[in-house]
Enzyme design. Structure first.
Site, PDB file in Angstrom:
ATOM      1  N   GLU A 267       1.060  -1.061  -0.046  1.00  0.00           N
ATOM      2  CA  GLU A 267      -0.036   0.127  -0.051  1.00  0.00           C
ATOM      3  C   GLU A 267       0.709   1.308   0.199  1.00  0.00           C
ATOM      4  O   GLU A 267       1.830   1.352   0.805  1.00  0.00           O
ATOM      5  CB  GLU A 267      -0.792   0.105   1.186  1.00  0.00           C
ATOM      6  CG  GLU A 267      -2.082  -0.764   1.204  1.00  0.00           C
ATOM      7  CD  GLU A 267      -3.009  -0.618   2.592  1.00  0.00           C
ATOM      8  OE1 GLU A 267      -2.891   0.280   3.103  1.00  0.00           O
ATOM      9  OE2 GLU A 267      -3.355  -1.537   2.870  1.00  0.00           O
ATOM     10  N   GLU A 322     -13.750   6.641  -0.624  1.00  0.00           N
ATOM     11  CA  GLU A 322     -14.745   5.968   0.153  1.00  0.00           C
ATOM     12  C   GLU A 322     -15.114   6.896   1.153  1.00  0.00           C
ATOM     13  O   GLU A 322     -14.645   7.161   1.910  1.00  0.00           O
ATOM     14  CB  GLU A 322     -13.859   4.763   0.607  1.00  0.00           C
ATOM     15  CG  GLU A 322     -12.965   3.725  -0.121  1.00  0.00           C
ATOM     16  CD  GLU A 322     -12.074   2.863   0.390  1.00  0.00           C
ATOM     17  OE1 GLU A 322     -12.606   2.011   1.257  1.00  0.00           O
ATOM     18  OE2 GLU A 322     -11.026   2.874   0.296  1.00  0.00           O
ATOM     19  N   LYS A 325     -15.415   6.119   5.253  1.00  0.00           N
ATOM     20  CA  LYS A 325     -14.190   5.895   6.029  1.00  0.00           C
ATOM     21  C   LYS A 325     -14.261   6.787   7.022  1.00  0.00           C
ATOM     22  O   LYS A 325     -14.321   8.234   6.734  1.00  0.00           O
ATOM     23  CB  LYS A 325     -13.085   5.910   5.254  1.00  0.00           C
ATOM     24  CG  LYS A 325     -12.879   4.720   4.283  1.00  0.00           C
ATOM     25  CD  LYS A 325     -11.474   4.645   3.852  1.00  0.00           C
ATOM     26  CE  LYS A 325     -10.272   4.278   4.851  1.00  0.00           C
ATOM     27  NZ  LYS A 325      -9.044   4.045   4.244  1.00  0.00           N
ATOM     28  N   GLU A 331      -8.824  10.729   4.558  1.00  0.00           N
ATOM     29  CA  GLU A 331      -9.334   9.134   4.690  1.00  0.00           C
ATOM     30  C   GLU A 331     -10.271   8.600   3.515  1.00  0.00           C
ATOM     31  O   GLU A 331     -10.361   7.771   3.064  1.00  0.00           O
ATOM     32  CB  GLU A 331      -9.573   8.823   6.013  1.00  0.00           C
ATOM     33  CG  GLU A 331      -8.452   8.543   6.980  1.00  0.00           C
ATOM     34  CD  GLU A 331      -7.509   7.687   6.749  1.00  0.00           C
ATOM     35  OE1 GLU A 331      -8.069   6.400   6.400  1.00  0.00           O
ATOM     36  OE2 GLU A 331      -6.398   7.976   7.037  1.00  0.00           O
TER      37      GLU A 331
END
Length: 477
Positions: A267, A322, A325, A331
């Site tokens: 990641e 997203e 989150k 984030e």
């Protein structure tokens, strides 16, 4: 990065990871597909997105049946994950591990081309203490594969966060946290050695830059031209923060006699939007980080100063923004794509394309703003500045030999005006291959009308939208 949901807490298995391959001898670039959102495309639609982008590998952070079914018969290679939540059962009961492999691997293989299993994700930072379960779980999953005669074709690993390090600066002083070494890291690395697997590492230069923007150069964090940072321990010069982070892990492994284990960057990424106090978060910086990293990996320059020949695969976080989150704004804004499949910013995933793989970037000053980019185009490039000015500079990470070969072409057959960098001429100093190559590449680029693909040189150069200076010389536009 652990995946968080307001209603579900930590989700250890909420992502897919896509791998972008290239025909040349180079690493693989992947994209994590986080699913902590209520507005994402269906698995079938995502598979079509993968196919339309020529994506050949995908990693699930669980073994979601709908995704595995959607991938069946596509030829896409798949990695599935044993979630953190079931590590204890997987470690304690070999029969549980066998049943999991039968249900989540054998049931789909080989129509769905599962090639690896990740056991857990960032186990050492998971709120529940699962450290003691990790290696036994990996061993039981491997035993299940062996029993089913799949251990020769399916590998096992487990992603760790940089918080596993006790020291990371300078890189040469990298060391693991003492309480993890004997209890879990040595057994895990021995397992990886015996099975021929790689250590997965989640590394985010953004976090280090955000916390230390007063001492870390933004160019150093974004793979842009910079003077570099010399490691006081071994004398190596680093041109990127990510390299320094990864070499700290290499040094830590070497310190406990596991310097033969390969690393996969499982990641890494940069948010395109953040709160006012999240220094560096912004659309332009995200495009710079991801775009420059993609170019570097696919052009065969993924090695680090400590391991220059290492074939390091890199997986970007994340495929989509997203919306569920928790935490700061960043984030929810790591995605390369919006949920409607439009690009959050324009970046290309291959070196070969309609524009020859040119990657371009803007600077938002690292102030945490979300600089708007022009609408994306089919060319797949990161946009230059709105004024239209851009320059071509050398990529120091390509190495002197490749820079020299590309400069020889530019000054010769390419028709660049290299007279100003001849000995005694106005732009001869500094007398370095990188400085001279930048002048030659920019001359070629400008003479070709800044056409798409003319600042490439097989990964030895890239476009910038800030006026660069080489010594006392500014590069003409």
């Amino acid at each position: 990065m652990l995946c968080l949901s307001p209603s579900m807490g930590i989700l250890a298995c909420c992502s897919l990871l896509f791998l972008f391959s290239t025909a040349i001898e180079a690493g693989i670039v992947g994209v994590n597909y986080g699913r902590v959102a209520n507005n994402l495309p269906s698995a079938t639609e995502v598979v079509e997105l993968l196919k339309s982008n020529g994506i050949s590998d995908v990693k699930l952070y669980d073994a979601d049946p709908s995704v595995l079914r959607a991938l069946a018969g596509t030829g896409v290679k798949v990695v599935v994950t044993v979630p953190n939540e079931i590590l204890a059962s997987t470690a304690a009961r070999p029969g549980f591990a066998l049943a999991w492999v039968q249900r989540n691997v054998v049931a789909y293989y080989p129509s769905t081309q599962i090639q690896a299993i990740a056991v857990g994700n960032e186990v050492f930072v998971y709120p529940r203490n699962l450290t003691t379960f990790l290696v036994p779980a990996m061993q039981n999953v491997h035993a299940a594969l062996s029993r089913l005669r799949l251990d020769g074709v399916i590998k096992i690993s487990s992603p760790i966060a940089l918080t596993a390090l006790q020291n990371s600066y300078p890189s040469s002083a990298g060391s693991f946290r003492p309480e993890l070494v004997v209890s879990v890291l040595q057994p895990m690395l021995e397992f990886l050695r015996q099975t021929g697997s790689s250590l997965m590492v989640n590394a985010y230069p953004f976090f280090a830059y955000e916390a230390n923007a007063d001492v870390i150069s933004l160019d150093y964090a974004l793979f842009r031209p910079n003077p570099g940072v010399v490691d006081s321990g071994n004398g190596l010069r680093y041109y990127s923060l990510l390299d320094a982070q990864i070499d700290a892990v290499f040094a830590a492994m070497s310190a406990i006699n596991y310097d033969d284990i390969k690393i996969v960057i499982s990641e890494t990424g940069w948010p395109s939007k953040g709160d006012a106090d999240e220094t560096g978060a912004g659309q332009a910086n995200a495009a710079a980080y991801n775009g420059n990293l993609i170019r570097r990996v696919l052009s065969g320059n993924a090695g680090t100063p400590l391991r220059p020949q290492a074939d390091i695969d890199v997986y970007l976080f994340a495929l989509f923004n997203e919306n569920q989150k928790p935490g700061p704004t960043s984030e929810r804004n790591y995605g390369l794509f919006y949920p409607d499949e439009g690009k959050a910013y324009d970046v290309e995933f291959t070196l070969s394309g309609s524009n020859g793989g040119g990657l371009r970037w803007e600077d938002d000053g690292g102030k945490g703003s979300s600089t708007a980019l022009p609408p994306s185009s089919s060319s797949g490039t990161v946009r230059t500045s709105s004024t239209g000015e851009s320059w071509c500079v050398a990529n120091a990470m390509a190495g002197k030999a490749r820079l020299q070969a590309a400069m020889d072409y530019a000054c010769g057959e390419g028709g660049a005006d290299c007279r100003p960098i001849q000995r005694g001429a106005a732009c001869y100093e500094p007398d370095t291959v990188e400085a001279h190559a930048s002048y030659a590449f920019n001359s070629y680029y400008q003479r070709k009308g800044r056409a798409l693909g003319t600042c490439d040189f097989e990964g030895a150069a890239y476009v910038v939208s800030q006026s660069p200076r080489i010594g006392n010389c500014g590069l003409p536009s």
